[in-house]
Scaffold this motif. Structure first.
Motif, mmCIF file in Angstrom:
data_model
loop_
_atom_site.group_PDB
_atom_site.id
_atom_site.type_symbol
_atom_site.label_atom_id
_atom_site.label_comp_id
_atom_site.label_asym_id
_atom_site.label_seq_id
_atom_site.Cartn_x
_atom_site.Cartn_y
_atom_site.Cartn_z
ATOM 1 N N THR A 1 0.836 -1.200 0.000
ATOM 2 C CA THR A 1 0.000 0.000 0.000
ATOM 3 C C THR A 1 0.869 1.248 0.000
ATOM 4 N N TYR A 2 1.918 1.236 0.816
ATOM 5 C CA TYR A 2 2.848 2.366 0.856
ATOM 6 C C TYR A 2 3.476 2.598 -0.512
ATOM 7 N N ALA A 3 3.962 1.547 -1.135
ATOM 8 C CA ALA A 3 4.625 1.687 -2.434
ATOM 9 C C ALA A 3 3.675 2.267 -3.475
ATOM 10 N N MET A 4 2.409 1.889 -3.397
ATOM 11 C CA MET A 4 1.435 2.414 -4.362
ATOM 12 C C MET A 4 1.054 3.855 -4.068
ATOM 13 N N ILE A 5 0.899 4.199 -2.785
ATOM 14 C CA ILE A 5 0.595 5.588 -2.434
ATOM 15 C C ILE A 5 1.694 6.511 -2.954
ATOM 16 N N VAL A 6 2.938 6.123 -2.721
ATOM 17 C CA VAL A 6 4.065 6.936 -3.193
ATOM 18 C C VAL A 6 4.027 7.065 -4.710
ATOM 19 N N GLY A 7 3.782 5.952 -5.392
ATOM 20 C CA GLY A 7 3.756 5.965 -6.849
ATOM 21 C C GLY A 7 2.680 6.862 -7.422
ATOM 22 N N VAL A 8 1.505 6.850 -6.804
ATOM 23 C CA VAL A 8 0.415 7.714 -7.265
ATOM 24 C C VAL A 8 0.764 9.179 -7.006
ATOM 25 N N LYS A 9 1.260 9.470 -5.801
ATOM 26 C CA LYS A 9 1.590 10.855 -5.459
ATOM 27 C C LYS A 9 2.699 11.414 -6.348
ATOM 28 N N LYS A 10 3.670 10.576 -6.697
ATOM 29 C CA LYS A 10 4.801 11.023 -7.509
ATOM 30 C C LYS A 10 4.481 11.040 -9.002
ATOM 31 N N GLY A 11 3.334 10.462 -9.385
ATOM 32 C CA GLY A 11 2.985 10.411 -10.789
ATOM 33 C C GLY A 11 3.613 9.260 -11.552
ATOM 34 N N TRP A 12 4.194 8.301 -10.833
ATOM 35 C CA TRP A 12 4.794 7.143 -11.502
ATOM 36 C C TRP A 12 3.726 6.145 -11.939
ATOM 37 N N LEU A 13 2.638 6.097 -11.197
ATOM 38 C CA LEU A 13 1.554 5.155 -11.460
ATOM 39 C C LEU A 13 0.316 5.901 -11.912
ATOM 40 N N ASP A 14 -0.456 5.271 -12.792
ATOM 41 C CA ASP A 14 -1.709 5.841 -13.267
ATOM 42 C C ASP A 14 -2.690 5.913 -12.099
#
Length: 380
Positions: free
Chosen positions: A299-312
């Motif tokens: 969950t942490y890895a995904m939150i970071v990815g969304v906030k940073k714009g790495w993940l859709d």
């Protein structure tokens, strides 16, 4: 699902189903009462402040710890991040005060600088120094843990020297756990010094691990000798990549490879998330039990990815939202996360992983829960 958490979970799922998937902020900000990141973060940090040092994260272990172990260090670091994010000066002061005896009456509790699980402890004094809550002694202690990870001791084994000769840490062992432990202390050293050697060597180490043990689906065996997708082991790698990429300069030549590996892993994790929002003890085994420490790290890895714009955000913000709600539903009335996999050494036996004990209050889950809370309370 625990019955006494059912109502909270139902309300959470209703909210989740109505979130506008095109709005990252809505998916990562709107949580029902009792599940709001600051409520949860406050509870978990205050619990940590009241809990004595643990033996490898288990507050109910029969034997007292001989030194500060990595689950405590990772929780301590998360608590400091969280206190800073919420501007809770009283909480920060309590976390610093807890560290002060390690320079005097508890100095014997500082681990030796000879193992990845030991050296990550240095991230805590460096964070205290970064936050200007401690002086030169915090800097010196933390940097010693960072530097000794690459300083080969006289009694190093031949295989350790072989890694060092190739530019890697002599503490290398090709376990996925390492890719949070090594990257975190080296990232902290980079943050505090601005010297790129720390972050560059962490990235170089990460790429080597990815080549050695990442599978085509993006997940990781616990080790080459244990071909199983153990949740927490994969969690360390997911969190480690998110933490490293957050600190890594855009022009680092290893960044594209790490980003590709991270995104491949996130795509597969999305596929295996359970109906309650959690991931299983063995990620690809539907009959395996829901495990909270791995869930918190994913969950942490995904939150970071969304906030940073790495993940859709349309794909992943709701996955992270669902993960958080599922995770919070496993916090009991004593502010302890339940169903945390016990410490797990490598073994080429599926049942070894399927039948691990479920611990309550183990810091392996409390640490990444705080990382999640920190990221969520800082969503714009």
């Amino acid at each position: 699902m625990k019955k006494h958490y059912l109502l909270n979970w139902v309300w959470g799922m209703l909210l989740w189903s109505t979130v506008n998937v095109s709005a990252q902020n809505a998916a990562l900000k709107n949580f029902p009462e009792g599940s709001q990141p600051q409520e949860v973060g406050d509870r978990i940090v205050n619990k940590f402040l009241k809990t004595p040092h643990t033996r490898f994260g288990n507050p109910r272990a029969e034997k007292a710890p001989d030194y500060i172990t990595y689950p405590d260090a990772c929780t301590w670091l998360g608590a400091l991040w969280y206190a800073k994010a919420t501007d809770n000066k009283l909480m920060t002061a309590g976390l610093v005060k807890r560290f002060e005896p390690l320079f005097s009456t508890e100095k014997h509790m500082l681990p030796r600088m000879v193992h990845v699980d030991y050296n990550v402890v240095g991230a805590v004094p460096l964070e205290i120094y970064i936050q200007k809550q401690g002086g030169q002694e915090y800097y010196d202690l933390g940097m010693k843990y960072a530097d000794t990870q690459w300083q080969v001791p006289a009694d190093a084994k031949p295989e350790q020297r072989a890694y060092a000769d190739k530019g890697y840490s002599w503490q290398t062992r090709i376990w996925i756990d390492d890719m949070f432990m090594i990257t975190t202390i080296q990232s902290q050293a980079y943050r505090v010094t601005g010297d790129r050697k720390y972050i560059d060597r962490a990235a170089n180490e990460m790429v080597m691990y990815l080549k050695e043990i990442q599978r085509p689906n993006g997940l990781f065996y616990h080790s080459p000798e244990a071909p199983f997708f153990w949740a927490r082991g994969n969690g360390w790698m997911a969190a480690g990549m998110a933490e490293l990429l957050s600190a890594l300069p855009e022009d680092n030549p290893n960044r594209p490879a790490i980003m590709k590996a991270y995104k491949t892993m996130m795509k597969t994790l999305k596929k295996y998330q359970g109906k309650e929002g959690l991931w299983h003890q063995l990620i690809d085994e539907r009959e395996a039990w829901n495990e909270t420490s791995g869930t918190a790290m994913f969950t942490y890895a995904m939150i970071v990815g969304v906030k940073k714009g790495w993940l859709d955000e349309k794909e992943y913000a709701l996955v992270a939202h669902k993960g958080w709600l599922g995770l919070v539903s496993y916090i009991n009335a004593d502010d302890e996360v339940e169903d945390v996999c016990e410490g797990t050494n490598i073994k080429n036996d599926k049942n070894h992983y399927m039948n691990r004990k479920r611990i309550t209050g183990d810091l392996h889950a409390h640490a990444p829960l705080l990382w999640c809370a920190t990221e969520l309370v800082t969503v714009n």
